[in-house]
Design an enzyme around this catalytic site. Structure first.
Site, short mmCIF file in Angstrom:
data_model
loop_
_atom_site.label_atom_id
_atom_site.label_comp_id
_atom_site.label_asym_id
_atom_site.label_seq_id
_atom_site.Cartn_x
_atom_site.Cartn_y
_atom_site.Cartn_z
N GLU A 85 0.81 -1.23 0.00
CA GLU A 85 0.00 0.00 0.00
C GLU A 85 0.84 1.28 0.00
O GLU A 85 0.37 2.33 0.44
CB GLU A 85 -0.94 0.00 1.20
CG GLU A 85 -1.94 -1.14 1.15
CD GLU A 85 -3.06 -0.95 2.16
OE1 GLU A 85 -4.17 -0.59 1.73
OE2 GLU A 85 -2.81 -1.14 3.36
N HIS A 104 -0.59 5.40 7.88
CA HIS A 104 -1.73 4.55 7.53
C HIS A 104 -1.85 3.47 8.59
O HIS A 104 -0.90 2.72 8.83
CB HIS A 104 -1.56 3.90 6.15
CG HIS A 104 -2.51 2.76 5.94
ND1 HIS A 104 -3.87 2.92 6.04
CD2 HIS A 104 -2.32 1.44 5.67
CE1 HIS A 104 -4.47 1.74 5.83
NE2 HIS A 104 -3.54 0.84 5.61
N HIS A 106 -4.62 0.59 10.88
CA HIS A 106 -5.89 -0.14 11.02
C HIS A 106 -6.38 0.08 12.45
O HIS A 106 -6.94 -0.82 13.07
CB HIS A 106 -5.69 -1.63 10.72
CG HIS A 106 -5.04 -1.89 9.39
ND1 HIS A 106 -4.32 -3.03 9.12
CD2 HIS A 106 -4.99 -1.14 8.26
CE1 HIS A 106 -3.85 -2.98 7.87
NE2 HIS A 106 -4.24 -1.84 7.34
N HIS A 175 -11.47 -0.90 6.68
CA HIS A 175 -10.02 -1.10 6.54
C HIS A 175 -9.24 -0.31 7.60
O HIS A 175 -8.56 -0.91 8.42
CB HIS A 175 -9.63 -0.68 5.12
CG HIS A 175 -8.17 -0.81 4.80
ND1 HIS A 175 -7.68 -0.73 3.52
CD2 HIS A 175 -7.08 -0.98 5.59
CE1 HIS A 175 -6.36 -0.86 3.53
NE2 HIS A 175 -5.98 -1.02 4.77
MN MN Z 1 -3.91 -1.25 5.19
#
Ligand code: MN
Length: 250
Positions: A85, A104, A106, A175
């Protein structure tokens, strides 16, 4: 009596950025924002078209030798495995010249807000950086109903960056979340306090009707906390380094 001051050898900006990025990985793991997954990057001080991001590795295991350099197409000359990603970071840096760091995650208490019709909103003075109603990226609008929800290419990365717009945080449906800031310390602060605000908002909504910050309160609290967040960074870094050096940390 004057002692001659011998200047210390100049530490290169790259060395300092690498050390800070390693600390950011460790902090975000120890604060429960990243687990085996998620990542943090910083735009290179020496080239605004480049960013630094760890190789495909759990954040808790990242050291300086694990950092790779990418261009804004998500390409690296490093032959080791890369994060799938990385396009999240590349496309946000491309769209937002003032952004110097991206996380980023979760983030577990944040994810529920990505799948319900209750927006994540700032409820506390530590989270004035949050948008009035945090936007949610719906990957189906780009990749249809059969994707694995990952941002695997520049096209879906750009679609996410478009939804983020000029905001500091966007959620990714089912996500996680992404946060962008003008410094690495600010991005880490935002990632941690997005999670804390989400927990506080969810707790408050179970008790009754929730009162949110006004736009002016958001601006005022964000301006104040921008001057105070170094305190949090120093504490989190000290804790993370202590845990890493303790035999009990395993
Ligand atoms: Mn991810």
């Amino acid at each position: 009596m004057h002692h001659e001051v011998i200047p210390e050898p100049a530490t290169s900006e790259l060395t300092s950025q690498l050390a800070d990025l390693v600390d950011a990985n460790q902090i975000l793991f120890h604060q429960g924002i990243l687990d085996a997954f998620g990542h943090v990057s910083v735009r290179a001080d020496y080239d605004s078209e480049k960013f630094l991001l760890a190789r495909n590795l759990a954040p808790a295991l990242v050291g300086e030798s694990d950092i790779q350099e990418f261009n804004l197409d998500g390409e690296t000359a490093d032959s080791r495995a890369v994060y799938l990603e990385r396009f999240i970071h590349a496309e946000i840096y491309r769209a937002r010249p003032e952004v110097m760091a991206v996380v980023h995650s979760h983030s577990p208490v944040v994810v529920p807000f990505s799948v319900v019709d209750v927006p994540l909103r700032p409820v506390m003075h530590m989270a004035g950086f949050l948008p009035q109603a945090t936007p949610v990226f719906e990957i189906r609008e780009t990749l249809g109903t059969g994707s694995d929800l990952l941002i695997r290419d520049a096209r879906s990365g750009k679609a996410l960056a478009d939804v983020l717009g000029s905001d500091s945080v966007a959620l990714m449906r089912g996500h996680g979340a992404v946060t962008a800031a003008g410094s690495l310390q600010a991005a880490v602060y935002q990632a941690v306090y997005t999670e804390i605000n989400a927990r506080t908002q969810a707790d408050a909504l179970r008790l009754g009707t929730c009162t949110y910050l006004t736009g002016e309160e958001r601006k005022a609290t964000a301006a104040t906390m921008a001057t105070q967040m170094g305190r949090a960074w120093n504490m989190w870094r000290t804790q993370a380094r202590a845990r890493n050096s303790s035999p009990a940390a395993g």
